[in-house]
Design an enzyme around this catalytic site. Structure first.
Site, short mmCIF file in Angstrom:
data_model
loop_
_atom_site.label_atom_id
_atom_site.label_comp_id
_atom_site.label_asym_id
_atom_site.label_seq_id
_atom_site.Cartn_x
_atom_site.Cartn_y
_atom_site.Cartn_z
CE1 TYR A 142 -3.56 -2.65 0.55
CE2 TYR A 142 -4.66 -0.61 0.99
CZ TYR A 142 -4.61 -1.88 0.66
OH TYR A 142 -6.08 -2.52 0.62
CE LYS A 193 1.48 -17.15 -2.33
NZ LYS A 193 1.13 -18.61 -2.72
CG ASP A 226 -1.91 -19.88 -1.29
OD1 ASP A 226 -1.39 -20.20 -0.28
OD2 ASP A 226 -1.65 -20.55 -2.29
CG ASP A 250 -8.01 -4.44 1.55
OD1 ASP A 250 -9.10 -4.20 2.11
OD2 ASP A 250 -8.04 -4.36 0.08
CG ASP A 254 -13.61 -6.99 1.75
OD1 ASP A 254 -13.41 -6.43 2.50
OD2 ASP A 254 -14.13 -6.66 0.61
C1 IPM Z 1 -10.65 -1.39 3.65
C2 IPM Z 1 -10.70 -0.70 2.42
C3 IPM Z 1 -9.43 0.33 2.20
C4 IPM Z 1 -8.38 -0.52 2.19
C5 IPM Z 1 -9.74 1.10 0.80
C6 IPM Z 1 -10.97 2.25 0.85
C7 IPM Z 1 -8.50 2.30 0.71
O1 IPM Z 1 -11.02 -1.56 1.40
O2 IPM Z 1 -10.39 -0.51 4.72
O3 IPM Z 1 -10.51 -2.33 3.78
O4 IPM Z 1 -8.03 -0.97 0.76
O5 IPM Z 1 -7.51 -0.44 3.05
MG MG Z 2 -10.91 -3.64 2.04
#
Ligand code: IPM
Ligand code: MG
Length: 362
Positions: A142, A193, A226, A250, A254
């Site tokens: 990032y 990884k 993975d 990240d 999710d």
């Molecule tokens: C998160 C989001 C952010 C990230 C974006 C909005 C920059 O996806 O907080 O998970 O990638 O960190």
């Molecule tokens: Mg995210």
């Protein structure tokens, strides 16, 4: 009585709608729990870009620095897709994380009993699930340099980013994971990884060293990210705390969020050195498709406020009560569209917020 300085950053899309519900809770705690808040509100993301030409102004950053805690909604939207990276809504959030050195991102994935059927996984796989993902938040690809898009002599273009971690960046986030695991079930699984990336090899070595130095009581395991992604949907119950880098965190968070039934349920806390302000935000995005309709699920934001009370204001008692109220409201069958199920009662953003308030003070 202490006055807590809280900066609200509603941001874009559904951000303002869900932060409005958190604001009502803050007002309620000021009235009933004897807390005193000094509330500030400002723009971040696309709305800041529209208002000031940048996604986070110096002023907003300085206000954030001076706050006890920051509660954010969401940033981003399709209307800013062509804005250069450094001015994009996401850049505002990344700058805030980096400038405040909020290196540890806590993302709990908890399946509430009442929502077991909202998960796309079988109930027996997700029932009782309680995982904590600790995502490194201020390093890795990032922020790594060099980065960019260049044109090669033959006219092709080449896009590049750098995945980079230093010893200290790994050690300090590992410390957070180990320390939190001690208050939970005592297990940490570190994901990278190491089989293809040097930064992953270093990650594994440093986490292993920190463990041997100070956390021998914790059960540490390692997994390639993975495989971790696969294990999260095969048998998520095997995990207690997962510690991983910025990008894998990240993605994996999710995925973990979806185990709980909806992205709309997951809160997060981003913490830095002791004494620095924490940043609290739902992990879902700005959901432009439903923005302005008043139907977004405010629970991830309300649960983020619970984390704020727990980690920044040392009011774990109030955090427990919010979490209990969420439990109650869900078991009564109230649902926003994202978690709607047969036989349940449909409500909207404000309806859900009001129900939480009622459950807290009735
Ligand atoms: C998160 C989001 C952010 C990230 C974006 C909005 C920059 O996806 O907080 O998970 O990638 O960190
Ligand atoms: Mg995210």
């Amino acid at each position: 009585m202490t006055t807590h300085k809280i900066l609200l950053l509603p941001g874009d899309g559904i951000g303002p709608e869900i932060i409005a519900e958190a604001r009502k809770l803050l007002a309620c705690f000021a009235e009933h729990a004897g807390l005193r808040f000094d509330l500030w509100e400002d723009h971040i993301g696309g709305c800041a870009y529209e208002a000031y030409g940048v996604p986070l102004t110096r002023d907003t950053l300085e206000t954030a620095r001076a706050a006890d805690a920051i509660l954010m909604g969401a940033v981003g939207g399709p209307q800013w897709a062509d804005v250069p990276y450094d001015k994009r809504p996401e850049a505002g959030l990344l700058t805030l994380r980096k400038e405040l050195d909020l290196f540890a991102n806590l993302r709990p994935a908890i399946v509430f009993d009442a929502l077991v059927d909202a998960s796309t996984l079988k109930p027996e796989i997700v029932k009782g699930l309680d995982i904590l993902i600790v995502r490194e938040l201020t390093g890795g690809v990032y922020f790594g340099e060099p980065r960019g898009i260049e044109t090669l002599p033959d006219g092709q273009r080449r896009g590049f980013n750098t995945q980079v971690y230093t010893t200290n960046e790994i050690r300090r986030v590992a410390d957070v994971a180990f320390t939190l695991a001690r208050k939970r079930n005592g297990r940490v699984c570190s994901m990278e990884k190491a089989n293809v990336m040097e930064s992953g090899k270093l990650w594994r070595e440093e986490v292993t060293k920190r463990h041997a130095e100070s956390y021998a009581d914790i059960d540490l395991s390692h997994m390639y990210a993975d495989n971790g992604a696969m294990q999260l949907c095969r048998n998520p119950g095997q995990f207690d705390v997962i510690v991983t880098d910025n990008l894998f965190g990240d993605i994996l968070s999710d995925e973990a969020a979806m185990l709980t039934g909806s992205l709309g349920m997951l809160p997060s806390a981003s913490l830095g050195a002791p004494g620095s302000p924490g940043l609290y935000e739902p992990i879902h995005g700005s959901a432009p498709d439903i923005a302005g309709k008043g139907i977004a699920n405010p629970l991830a934001t309300i649960l983020s406020l619970a984390m704020l009370l727990r980690y920044s204001l040392d009011r774990g008692d109030l955090a427990d009560r919010i979490e209990q109220a969420v439990q109650t409201v869900l078991s009564e069958g109230l649902r926003t569209p994202d978690i709607m199920a047969e036989g349940c009662t449909a409500t909207d953003t404000a309806g859900m917020g009001a129900a939480i308030l009622r459950a807290l003070y009735s």
